[in-house]
Design a protein around this motif. Structure first.
Motif, PDB file in Angstrom:
ATOM      1  N   UNK A  27       4.695 -14.971 -29.154  1.00 44.70           N
ATOM      2  CA  UNK A  27       3.517 -15.838 -28.965  1.00 44.70           C
ATOM      3  C   UNK A  27       3.294 -16.799 -30.135  1.00 44.70           C
ATOM      4  N   UNK A  28       3.581 -16.340 -31.354  1.00 40.50           N
ATOM      5  CA  UNK A  28       3.401 -17.229 -32.504  1.00 40.50           C
ATOM      6  C   UNK A  28       4.448 -18.336 -32.502  1.00 40.50           C
ATOM      7  N   UNK A  29       5.702 -17.993 -32.194  1.00 38.89           N
ATOM      8  CA  UNK A  29       6.759 -19.011 -32.162  1.00 38.89           C
ATOM      9  C   UNK A  29       6.523 -20.032 -31.061  1.00 38.89           C
ATOM     10  N   UNK A  30       6.034 -19.564 -29.910  1.00 39.49           N
ATOM     11  CA  UNK A  30       5.805 -20.489 -28.807  1.00 39.49           C
ATOM     12  C   UNK A  30       4.630 -21.421 -29.068  1.00 39.49           C
ATOM     13  N   UNK A  31       3.727 -21.009 -29.941  1.00 33.45           N
ATOM     14  CA  UNK A  31       2.584 -21.873 -30.237  1.00 33.45           C
ATOM     15  C   UNK A  31       2.973 -23.041 -31.136  1.00 33.45           C
ATOM     16  N   UNK A  32       4.117 -22.934 -31.797  1.00 31.19           N
ATOM     17  CA  UNK A  32       4.615 -24.046 -32.628  1.00 31.19           C
ATOM     18  C   UNK A  32       5.354 -25.003 -31.696  1.00 31.19           C
ATOM     19  N   UNK A  33       4.893 -26.230 -31.638  1.00 26.47           N
ATOM     20  CA  UNK A  33       5.404 -27.168 -30.632  1.00 26.47           C
ATOM     21  C   UNK A  33       6.905 -27.428 -30.736  1.00 26.47           C
ATOM     22  N   UNK A  34       7.478 -27.420 -31.926  1.00 22.39           N
ATOM     23  CA  UNK A  34       8.903 -27.694 -32.069  1.00 22.39           C
ATOM     24  C   UNK A  34       9.765 -26.576 -31.471  1.00 22.39           C
ATOM     25  N   UNK A  35       9.202 -25.386 -31.361  1.00 20.40           N
ATOM     26  CA  UNK A  35       9.956 -24.253 -30.830  1.00 20.40           C
ATOM     27  C   UNK A  35       9.586 -23.934 -29.383  1.00 20.40           C
ATOM     28  N   UNK A  36       8.992 -24.891 -28.706  1.00 19.73           N
ATOM     29  CA  UNK A  36       8.579 -24.684 -27.317  1.00 19.73           C
ATOM     30  C   UNK A  36       9.760 -24.392 -26.391  1.00 19.73           C
ATOM     31  N   UNK A  37      10.949 -24.770 -26.788  1.00 20.95           N
ATOM     32  CA  UNK A  37      12.121 -24.513 -25.945  1.00 20.95           C
ATOM     33  C   UNK A  37      12.517 -23.035 -25.940  1.00 20.95           C
ATOM     34  N   UNK A  38      11.891 -22.218 -26.773  1.00 19.18           N
ATOM     35  CA  UNK A  38      12.180 -20.781 -26.802  1.00 19.18           C
ATOM     36  C   UNK A  38      11.384 -20.016 -25.748  1.00 19.18           C
ATOM     37  N   UNK A  39      10.803 -20.726 -24.812  1.00 17.62           N
ATOM     38  CA  UNK A  39       9.960 -20.093 -23.797  1.00 17.62           C
ATOM     39  C   UNK A  39      10.718 -19.032 -22.998  1.00 17.62           C
ATOM     40  N   UNK A  40      12.039 -19.177 -22.863  1.00 19.68           N
ATOM     41  CA  UNK A  40      12.822 -18.205 -22.100  1.00 19.68           C
ATOM     42  C   UNK A  40      12.735 -16.800 -22.704  1.00 19.68           C
ATOM     43  N   UNK A  41      12.369 -16.690 -23.989  1.00 21.64           N
ATOM     44  CA  UNK A  41      12.261 -15.373 -24.624  1.00 21.64           C
ATOM     45  C   UNK A  41      11.051 -14.589 -24.122  1.00 21.64           C
ATOM     46  N   UNK A  42      10.095 -15.285 -23.500  1.00 24.04           N
ATOM     47  CA  UNK A  42       8.929 -14.609 -22.951  1.00 24.04           C
ATOM     48  C   UNK A  42       9.148 -14.289 -21.469  1.00 24.04           C
ATOM     49  N   UNK A  43      10.375 -14.108 -21.120  1.00 20.07           N
ATOM     50  CA  UNK A  43      10.790 -13.827 -19.757  1.00 20.07           C
ATOM     51  C   UNK A  43      10.512 -12.364 -19.408  1.00 20.07           C
ATOM     52  N   UNK A  44       9.970 -12.083 -18.223  1.00 20.88           N
ATOM     53  CA  UNK A  44       9.732 -10.694 -17.821  1.00 20.88           C
ATOM     54  C   UNK A  44      11.019  -9.863 -17.776  1.00 20.88           C
ATOM     55  N   UNK A  45      12.156 -10.512 -17.545  1.00 16.24           N
ATOM     56  CA  UNK A  45      13.418  -9.778 -17.527  1.00 16.24           C
ATOM     57  C   UNK A  45      13.781  -9.263 -18.917  1.00 16.24           C
ATOM     58  N   UNK A  46      13.514 -10.055 -19.947  1.00 12.88           N
ATOM     59  CA  UNK A  46      13.773  -9.614 -21.320  1.00 12.88           C
ATOM     60  C   UNK A  46      12.888  -8.407 -21.631  1.00 12.88           C
ATOM     61  N   UNK A  47      11.621  -8.485 -21.250  1.00 13.21           N
ATOM     62  CA  UNK A  47      10.702  -7.369 -21.470  1.00 13.21           C
ATOM     63  C   UNK A  47      11.149  -6.149 -20.682  1.00 13.21           C
ATOM     64  N   UNK A  48      11.596  -6.348 -19.455  1.00 13.56           N
ATOM     65  CA  UNK A  48      12.081  -5.235 -18.642  1.00 13.56           C
ATOM     66  C   UNK A  48      13.309  -4.567 -19.233  1.00 13.56           C
ATOM     67  N   UNK A  49      14.176  -5.375 -19.841  1.00 11.64           N
ATOM     68  CA  UNK A  49      15.368  -4.818 -20.489  1.00 11.64           C
ATOM     69  C   UNK A  49      14.964  -3.944 -21.671  1.00 11.64           C
ATOM     70  N   UNK A  50      14.016  -4.409 -22.490  1.00  9.19           N
ATOM     71  CA  UNK A  50      13.562  -3.610 -23.621  1.00  9.19           C
ATOM     72  C   UNK A  50      12.932  -2.296 -23.151  1.00  9.19           C
ATOM     73  N   UNK A  51      12.100  -2.351 -22.130  1.00 11.22           N
ATOM     74  CA  UNK A  51      11.458  -1.144 -21.616  1.00 11.22           C
ATOM     75  C   UNK A  51      12.499  -0.198 -21.027  1.00 11.22           C
ATOM     76  N   UNK A  52      13.452  -0.737 -20.285  1.00 14.52           N
ATOM     77  CA  UNK A  52      14.521   0.094 -19.711  1.00 14.52           C
ATOM     78  C   UNK A  52      15.367   0.750 -20.791  1.00 14.52           C
TER      79      UNK A  52
END
Length: 127
Positions: A27-52
């Motif tokens: 959330x902190x990285x995504x709030x910085x406008x230059x790093x807005x392209x990192x939005x894919x890291x907030x993907x539910x699949x990434x979160x699901x992989x960590x939980x799995x």
């Protein structure tokens, strides 16, 4: 190649800590406008992989250690409480709610793996 239980706990502990850092930093990285392209890291699949991965590590590390070696339920209880916090974070009430509960859950799961690792080391020293 035989993997020692301590190695699995260290990998599990590391992955849970990486999950906590991921949940705090994204959330902190995504709030910085230059790093807005990192939005894919907030993907539910990434979160699901960590939980799995967390669930897999609990069943390959904490559960067998409890049943066969140390018979201490504390690491399992910390991990279960951690997954409860993560589940509460999935309710998406607010962003702060999600981050707080998910990070707390990840830290509790890490603590469970750390306690298991310490118990296994203590038993190895006495055997």
């Amino acid at each position: 190649m035989k993997i020692k239980k301590n190695t699995i706990d260290l990998i599990a502990l590391s992955s849970a800590l990486i999950c906590a850092i991921h949940c705090m930093a994204i959330p902190m990285l995504l709030s910085i406008s230059a790093l807005n392209s990192l939005y894919f890291l907030e993907n539910p699949y990434v979160e699901g992989i960590f939980i799995s991965l967390g669930i897999v590590f609990v069943f390959t590390s904490l559960w067998p250690s409890y049943k066969k070696i140390h018979f201490q339920a504390k690491p399992l209880l910390y991990a279960a409480l951690g997954f409860i916090f993560i589940a509460l974070g999935r309710l998406n009430l607010t962003e702060l709610w999600e981050i707080t509960n998910t990070v707390t859950g990840s830290v509790l799961i890490s603590l469970g793996h750390f306690l298991n690792w310490k118990l296994l080391r203590t038993i190895e020293n006495y055997v």
